[in-house]
Design a protein around this motif. Structure first.
Motif, PDB file in Angstrom:
ATOM      1  N   CYS B 126       0.794  -1.215   0.000  1.00  0.00           N
ATOM      2  CA  CYS B 126       0.000   0.000   0.000  1.00  0.00           C
ATOM      3  C   CYS B 126       0.826   1.265   0.000  1.00  0.00           C
ATOM      4  O   CYS B 126       1.927   1.336   0.538  1.00  0.00           O
ATOM      5  N   SER B 128      -0.072   4.709   1.193  1.00  0.00           N
ATOM      6  CA  SER B 128      -1.118   5.424   1.909  1.00  0.00           C
ATOM      7  C   SER B 128      -0.534   6.600   2.664  1.00  0.00           C
ATOM      8  O   SER B 128       0.589   6.554   3.150  1.00  0.00           O
ATOM      9  N   SER B 143       4.698  -1.231   2.926  1.00  0.00           N
ATOM     10  CA  SER B 143       4.293   0.129   2.620  1.00  0.00           C
ATOM     11  C   SER B 143       5.269   0.763   1.641  1.00  0.00           C
ATOM     12  O   SER B 143       6.466   0.476   1.661  1.00  0.00           O
ATOM     13  N   PHE B 148       5.408   3.280   8.636  1.00  0.00           N
ATOM     14  CA  PHE B 148       4.342   3.092   9.629  1.00  0.00           C
ATOM     15  C   PHE B 148       4.881   2.600  10.963  1.00  0.00           C
ATOM     16  O   PHE B 148       4.161   2.547  11.936  1.00  0.00           O
ATOM     17  N   CYS B 154       8.949  -0.687   4.967  1.00  0.00           N
ATOM     18  CA  CYS B 154       8.661   0.411   4.049  1.00  0.00           C
ATOM     19  C   CYS B 154       9.691   0.425   2.927  1.00  0.00           C
ATOM     20  O   CYS B 154      10.899   0.367   3.183  1.00  0.00           O
TER      21      CYS B 154
END
Lengths: 329, 329
Positions: B126, B128, B143, B148, B154
């Motif tokens: 994702c 986001s 991510s 996050f 990430c």
DNA sequence: TTGTATGCGTTATCAT
DNA sequence: ATGATAACGCATACAA
């Protein structure tokens, strides 16, 4: 807390709530059930963070709330915009989208259709140039821009009308020597009608025109050569060109300007598609805009309404001209 | 011919081939089985046009060969390119892609995560900007561009390095009065580091710089005003501008040229992303190119390899400068 | 109205 | 190596 590592099931919820399995199922599906039961179930669901397993549900109900979308790629702005719109339309109806980019490869397209079928999707929306695409009759399919036959509804822009509008607009803007440039498959797909509409309008207006049509895979240089051949001392033979896509139009503008030809003063150019820079900024050129949202909505409606069988086999949605800097205002 | 309207099952194949159910299953999964049996099964499969029902399989194996991808939209060329690459990488590994466009809406993002979870996907990739996104620990997540926390790996470009490169390149090209322009969330996401790297390099080079940073949702006009304020008699205060995205860079170029400022002669401009017109033509501007293919490959690798837990929690992939017409050659 | 039992199509564990 | 059978998680017909 002492959660088992695997996700909770309905059985867990039932136990937690002290009700029967069927009751939980009913609550999850919004089927009326005793108030006190509902509350207890909902509490248990929240506590366990329970989610219905859609694979079990799909197996049982033979309905997956999933639609497969197949397009050549996402980097072409038109396809990107189309998939974006389809995604929105599907989401509005609580459907999920399974996406396949085929890269124009017929073998991959066929493979993807098989994957989609075995994924038990509720339908397939595809934009394919593969004339031999084989689809089982068990899964509803809607085609975009390519007519496969009466059993598969096809949704497209009014390509013919768009071609006419392009010719008429150029004429209205004073052009009297037109050209049409196209790269693409010789297959009788919908976009081919852009040319037909263009020619029809040219003939109706009594304006002369030239065609430059090359097969898919031909390098752009072919067009550049064509333009060069038709330009003498910086003065082109044409004063208006209709390009089969915005992409081609954009390249054409660049070539012409590099040759010292002024656009739109010397030559006006109209493309086809109407996608925008970065998705929301300027148009790439003056163009015939495809009604992408309407196409997407129509496709989704058709796939989801069972009315698919008695649907018209070809739906052409209206297009419109938009000024984008490569025509006279 | 006398096909039942519903799709054939393994049972049908077994009956047709005159073998047991388990044997068919083995054949379908490439598990060794007597030659003659295999042939008979394959023949029956072909005859009935049988496809494994992946919902039944998924229910049984708890593996769906499906990965959910969540991005704000597809019309932004960078997102489009990213999703395109992810789709390719997933397809190479025989995985399917469930796509969700969130339109930057936190509520939708949350809803989509829930949908993905109940769809029993094998993972979620994702992009986001929702800092509060809640994800169950039952489904692996990777991510892109937003950190996050340690439990969710990430993957991003080396945004800091890219910022440095931009400043250094402008300096190398003779610029001595730089500016950085940015629109976006104040959240500490990866792209914010573009600014940090830029500033760091400016300070190291001893070159003065100005920042113009506005929140998401601010109209572009704010930048136009900023540019106007800093331009006197057609001469801008800056000779080099680093924009946080190609989109902003593109708009900036347009504004400056409209103001009579020459780009790149008077001001050089560098953007960030490196997407191309129509996906494969020119760059929009001189830019720092994100390694989209590598980002996609890394994400897919991480999601699919179970090594996710012991993965580094932040992976920055190298970027590079590319000339795109808005800097001196 | 609530609870129980069966089966969706598949895989996997058993005996054979 | 092959064939029977029990789950997987859920919906639903049916019984209570």
């Amino acid at each position: 807390m002492a959660e088992p590592s695997s996700a909770p099931t309905m059985k867990d919820v039932a136990r937690e709530a002290g009700v029967a399995l069927g009751t939980v199922s009913k609550v999850m599906n919004g089927i009326p059930v005793g108030e006190s039961y509902r509350v207890r179930v909902e509490k248990a669901v929240a506590k366990l963070n329970y989610r219905v397993n859609s694979y079990a549900k799909g197996l049982k109900t033979n309905k997956t709330y999933t639609v497969a979308v197949m397009v050549p790629n996402l980097v072409s702005p038109f396809f990107a915009k189309l998939v974006n719109a389809l995604n929105r339309q599907l989401a509005l109806r609580k459907y999920r989208m399974l996406l396949y980019a085929t890269d124009y490869d017929p073998a991959q397209e066929q493979e993807y259709v098989i994957m989609a079928e075995q994924q038990k999707v509720d339908g397939i929306i595809c934009l394919s140039y593969n004339p031999e695409l084989k689809v089982s009759e068990n899964v509803p399919m809607v085609s975009i821009d390519r007519y496969f036959g009466a059993q598969i509804p096809c949704v497209s822009s009014d390509n013919y009308g768009g071609g006419r509008i392009a010719a008429e607009k150029l004429y209205e803007n004073g052009c009297r020597n037109l050209a049409f440039m196209r790269i693409g498959s010789r297959l009788t797909n919908e976009p081919n009608k852009r040319k037909d509409g263009f020619i029809s309008a040219c003939e109706a207006l009594g304006v002369s025109f030239t065609l430059k049509i090359v097969d898919d895979g031909t390098p752009y240089a072919a067009f550049e050569e064509f333009l060069r051949e038709h330009t003498h001392a910086g003065v082109p033979d044409f004063d208006g060109i209709f390009c089969v896509t915005d992409s081609l139009a954009y390249q054409t503008v660049r070539s012409l300007r590099a040759m010292g030809v002024r656009v739109p003063e010397d030559v006006q150019i109209i493309g086809f598609d109407g996608a925008r820079l970065f998705g929301d900024q300027d148009l790439f050129c003056s163009t015939i805009v495809q009604p992408v949202e309407e196409i997407a909505e129509t496709c989704v409606d058709m796939i989801l309404e069972k009315a698919l069988s008695k649907a018209p086999s070809l739906m052409c949605l209206p297009v419109e001209y938009a000024y984008g800097g490569t025509t006279l205002k």
